[in-house]
Design an enzyme around this catalytic site. Structure first.
Site, mmCIF file in Angstrom:
data_model
loop_
_atom_site.group_PDB
_atom_site.id
_atom_site.type_symbol
_atom_site.label_atom_id
_atom_site.label_comp_id
_atom_site.label_asym_id
_atom_site.label_seq_id
_atom_site.Cartn_x
_atom_site.Cartn_y
_atom_site.Cartn_z
ATOM 1 N N HIS A 37 0.835 -1.209 0.000
ATOM 2 C CA HIS A 37 0.000 0.000 0.000
ATOM 3 C C HIS A 37 0.868 1.258 0.000
ATOM 4 O O HIS A 37 0.545 2.255 -0.659
ATOM 5 C CB HIS A 37 -0.911 0.024 1.230
ATOM 6 C CG HIS A 37 -1.939 -1.061 1.255
ATOM 7 N ND1 HIS A 37 -1.863 -2.126 2.117
ATOM 8 C CD2 HIS A 37 -3.070 -1.251 0.523
ATOM 9 C CE1 HIS A 37 -2.907 -2.922 1.928
ATOM 10 N NE2 HIS A 37 -3.649 -2.419 0.965
ATOM 11 N N GLN A 61 -18.172 -6.388 -0.881
ATOM 12 C CA GLN A 61 -17.161 -7.239 -1.496
ATOM 13 C C GLN A 61 -17.038 -8.604 -0.826
ATOM 14 O O GLN A 61 -16.261 -9.444 -1.280
ATOM 15 C CB GLN A 61 -15.801 -6.540 -1.476
ATOM 16 C CG GLN A 61 -15.731 -5.355 -2.408
ATOM 17 C CD GLN A 61 -14.448 -4.569 -2.276
ATOM 18 O OE1 GLN A 61 -14.460 -3.350 -2.135
ATOM 19 N NE2 GLN A 61 -13.312 -5.250 -2.316
ATOM 20 N N GLN A 155 -9.559 -6.845 -11.027
ATOM 21 C CA GLN A 155 -10.149 -5.633 -10.456
ATOM 22 C C GLN A 155 -9.660 -4.393 -11.191
ATOM 23 O O GLN A 155 -10.446 -3.492 -11.510
ATOM 24 C CB GLN A 155 -9.785 -5.543 -8.979
ATOM 25 C CG GLN A 155 -10.177 -4.227 -8.323
ATOM 26 C CD GLN A 155 -9.805 -4.202 -6.851
ATOM 27 O OE1 GLN A 155 -10.450 -4.838 -6.040
ATOM 28 N NE2 GLN A 155 -8.748 -3.469 -6.509
#
Length: 284
Positions: A37, A61, A155
């Site tokens: 991240h 999700q 995604q």
């Protein structure tokens, strides 16, 4: 660093930055942040004047309530890391603020061409949840650029198509996978691994590399390659979940015109569902 939990305060701050002519980058996350991240954050900092990181464990999700309940929530530690990395704003809303009418009455954004194939076929509704929350974050933050990890390859493809189809004026940046020294892709779910499982986990990457090498050398018996790879995963201690070789651009089966393949892998190791992928240049 600002920490904002409500939509009105977020809109107010975004409006202020817009009036100042600042370029805004968004890094959407579900928290439990790791070095992968932080790589997204550092990339975002090079592309904008201010960086917004969203931390929201999106209930849309998750298929299973128990999976949602045990997903790690580490907001204080996350904010400390983001402060050290020079993030300007953390948006950490409650689910009741994001979905005030409840999940059943929520308006959804769907990308049917990509949401029901591959991983989406076995996780109904998952990618619809992704596209819905990302669309909502785009509307709230109004970023010029948004950074996503390439580890979640399907995604990323879905978000790029949604942006193109919906006419968002947002630059979508895919940031390469960050790996531990032994090759394991960094993931919040690695925390579910026991010490012994953590020693086994890098085999996923090594098995994928071996498959990639066969593809690069011209092997095209896809069913045989996948069956052999699944057997290698089982022998190493994994339970294979998803295993695909597709065209890297369309995510459809390879054709004679495919220039690049993408290997998409997901396997269970104990309580952790590990995912990884690798692109392979195809030479005719």
């Amino acid at each position: 660093m600002l920490i904002i939990e409500t939509l009105p305060l977020l809109r107010q701050q975004i409006r202020r930055w817009r009036q100042e002519g600042k370029r805004v980058a968004l890094v959407p996350t579900m928290g439990n942040l790791h070095e992968g991240h932080m790589t997204l954050v550092e990339d975002a900092k090079t592309r904008a004047d201010v960086v917004v990181v969203s931390i929201f464990v999106n209930p849309l999700q998750f298929e299973r309530p128990d999976d949602l309940a045990r997903y790690p929530r580490t907001l204080q530690e996350d904010c400390e890391k983001l402060t050290r990395h020079g993030v300007d704003l953390v948006f950490a809303p409650a689910a009741a603020d994001v979905y005030p009418a409840g999940l059943e009455a929520q308006t959804y954004v769907d990308v049917p061409a990509l949401s029901t194939i591959l991983e989406g076929a076995s996780r109904p509704g998952h990618f619809r949840g992704v596209s819905t929350i990302v669309s909502k974050l785009f509307n709230l933050v109004q970023p010029d650029v948004a950074c996503f990890g390439e580890k979640d390859y399907q995604q990323l493809a879905l978000i790029r198509k949604m942006v193109a189809d919906m006419g968002y004026d947002i630059n979508i940046v895919g940031v390469p996978i960050v790996r531990a020294k032994d090759g394991l892709a960094l993931s919040s779910r690695n925390g579910y691994l026991s010490a012994q499982e953590r020693k086994i986990a890098p085999q996923l990457y090594k098995i994928m590399q071996a498959l990639a090498e066969k593809l690069a050398l011209g092997e095209r018996q896809i069913d045989d390659l996948l069956a052999d790879t699944a057997e290698q995963l089982r022998d190493a201690g994994f339970t294979p979940d998803e295993l695909f070789i597709r065209d890297a651009q369309s995510l459809q089966p390879l054709t004679v015109d495919s220039k690049q393949a993408i290997i998409l892998m997901a396997a269970w190791l104990g309580k952790a569902r590990l995912i990884d992928n690798q692109q392979v240049d195809l030479h005719s």
